[in-house]
Design an enzyme around this catalytic site. Structure first.
Site, PDB file in Angstrom:
ATOM      1  N   LYS A  74       0.797  -1.236   0.000  1.00 26.20           N
ATOM      2  CA  LYS A  74       0.000   0.000   0.000  1.00 26.20           C
ATOM      3  C   LYS A  74       0.834   1.294   0.000  1.00 26.20           C
ATOM      4  CE  LYS A  74      -4.282  -1.713   1.955  1.00 26.20           C
ATOM      5  NZ  LYS A  74      -5.304  -1.608   2.990  1.00 26.20           N
ATOM      6  N   ASP A 110     -10.031   3.072   1.667  1.00 21.96           N
ATOM      7  CA  ASP A 110     -10.200   2.492   3.011  1.00 21.96           C
ATOM      8  C   ASP A 110     -10.776   3.539   3.962  1.00 21.96           C
ATOM      9  OD1 ASP A 110      -9.183  -0.051   2.491  1.00 21.96           O
ATOM     10  OD2 ASP A 110      -7.119   0.569   2.871  1.00 21.96           O
TER      11      ASP A 110
END
Ligand code: ATR
Length: 292
Positions: A74, A110
Site C-alpha cells: 500500500k 479504506d
C-alpha cells in the site's frame, strides 16, 4: 450461479498483495459486475515485495483497468504511480488504482469506506471524540479521514510501537492543525479516553479469526451512547461487538468498511453506481462459507 463469459472486450481488474488467498474482493466485485451487466472480470494476483515494479509495468502493458492494493504494497506502490488523489497523498497509502490508458492514479478508499459506513448510519464524526486503537496501515487511513472530516482523535497503541503512534498523531496534527493525542494502549488510558469518547474504533487485529475469544476493550468499559466500530470483519460479529451490543452501545462491523471501500473502488473503475447491498450479501455468504 452462471459462469462469466469472457469476450474480446472483457476488461480486467484485480487485487495485488501477498498473501492474497484469503481475499473476499473477487467474490464481491465479480458479483457486482454481473449484477450491473458489466463485461469486467476481477482476479487475485499474488505479487511479492521484490516484484512490484514488474507487476505495475504489466498493468500498463496489459491495460488492466483497475487494481486494489493490499499488504504489503500500500505504501511502496506510490512511487510507481503517475498521479495521487489528495487524501491518498495525506494518508501516504493507496488501496485503489485506476488505469486510464497507461496513466495510473492512486486513491485510498479504506478511509472513505470507513467514513461512508458511519454516514450511512446517520453518524457524523465531525466534532466528535474518537478513540482509535492501533496505529498500523488501517488506522492510518481511518485517522486521516476522520481528521479531514473534523473529528477529535485519541490514538492508543501498544507500547512497542508507541513511537509510530506518536508520529502518526503529530503528522495528522501538522496537516490538519487539530490536536491528536497518542497514548499507550493500557487499561488506565482506555478508561480515561473512553470516558469522553463518542466513537471507539478497533483498528487492530485483536479478535480476528482464529483469535475470536480476544477483545481489545473489556465489557465493563463499554456503555450505552458509545458507538463501537470494529474494523475486523472475520468474524463479522467479534467479541468486542457482541459485548458492546450487550452493554447497549451502537455497533458497526468491519464488513461495512470492507464493502464500502470496495464499492468506492468499483465506481472509480466503472463509472457505474455500485450495487452495495448485493456486494454486502455476497461478501457475507463468502465469509460464512469460509467459517464453516
Ligand atoms: P493493518 O494494515 O490491518 O492496520 P498493521 O499495519 O500490521 O495492519 O497494524 C496492526 C495494528 O494492530 C498495529 O497497531 C498493532 O500494534 P503494534 O504496532 O503494537 O504491533 C495492532 N495490534 C496487533 N495485535 C495486537 C494486540 N494483540 N494487542 C494490541 N494491538 C495489536
Amino acid at each position: 450461479m452462471k459462469n462469466k463469459v469472457i469476450s474480446g472486450k472483457t476488461r480486467l481488474c484485480g487485487i495485488i498483495g501477498d498473501p492474497i488467498e484469503h481475499t473476499m474482493s473477487p467474490v464481491m466485485h465479480n458479483a457486482a459486475f454481473r449484477e450491473v451487466g458489466l463485461d469486467y472480470l476481477y482476479v487475485p494476483f499474488k505479487v511479492n515485495q521484490g516484484e512490484l515494479a514488474k507487476a505495475i509495468e504489466g498493468v500498463r502493458t496489459l491495460n488492466i483497468r483497475g487494481l486494489n492494493v493490499t499488504i504489503p504494497h500500500k505504501v511502496a506502490i506510490i512511487q510507481f504511480l503517475n498521479e495521487l488523489d489528495h487524501l491518498a497523498e495525506k494518508i501516504g497509502a493507496v488501496n485503489t488504482i485506476v488505469n486510464d490508458d497507461g496513466v495510473l492514479r492512486g486513491y485510498n478508499t479504506d478511509g472513505a469506506g470507513f467514513l461512508q459506513a458511519l454516514l450511512e448510519r446517520g453518524i457524523e464524526p465531525a466534532g466528535k471524540n474518537v478513540v482509535i486503537l492501533g496505529a498500523g496501515g488501517a488506522s492510518r487511513a481511518i485517522s486521516f479521514s476522520l481528521a479531514d472530516r473534523g473529528a477529535h482523535l485519541v490514538i492508543l497503541n501498544r507500547l512497542l510501537e508507541l513511537d509510530w503512534a506518536k508520529e502518526l498523531a503529530s503528522r495528522i496534527s501538522h496537516i490538519f492543525t487539530i490536536e491528536v493525542e497518542a497514548l499507550e494502549l493500557n487499561r488506565r488510558n482506555l478508561i480515561r479516553a473512553l470516558g469522553e469518547a463518542d466513537i471507539l474504533v478497533n483498528a487492530t487485529s485483536v479478535g480476528m479469526t482464529p483469535n475470536i475469544g480476544e477483545t481489545p476493550v473489556t465489557f465493563d468499559l463499554l456503555r450505552p451512547g458509545l458507538i463501537v466500530f470494529d474494523i475486523v470483519y472475520n468474524p463479522i460479529k467479534t467479541r468486542l461487538l457482541t459485548e458492546a451490543e450487550a452493554a447497549g452501545a451502537k455497533t458497526i462491523s468491519g464488513l461495512d468498511m470492507l464493502v464500502w471501500q470496495g464499492a468506492l473502488a468499483f465506481e472509480k473503475w466503472t463509472g457505474v453506481k455500485a450495487p452495495v447491498e448485493l456486494m454486502r450479501e455476497e461478501t457475507i455468504k463468502a465469509l460464512e462459507k469460509h467459517e464453516n
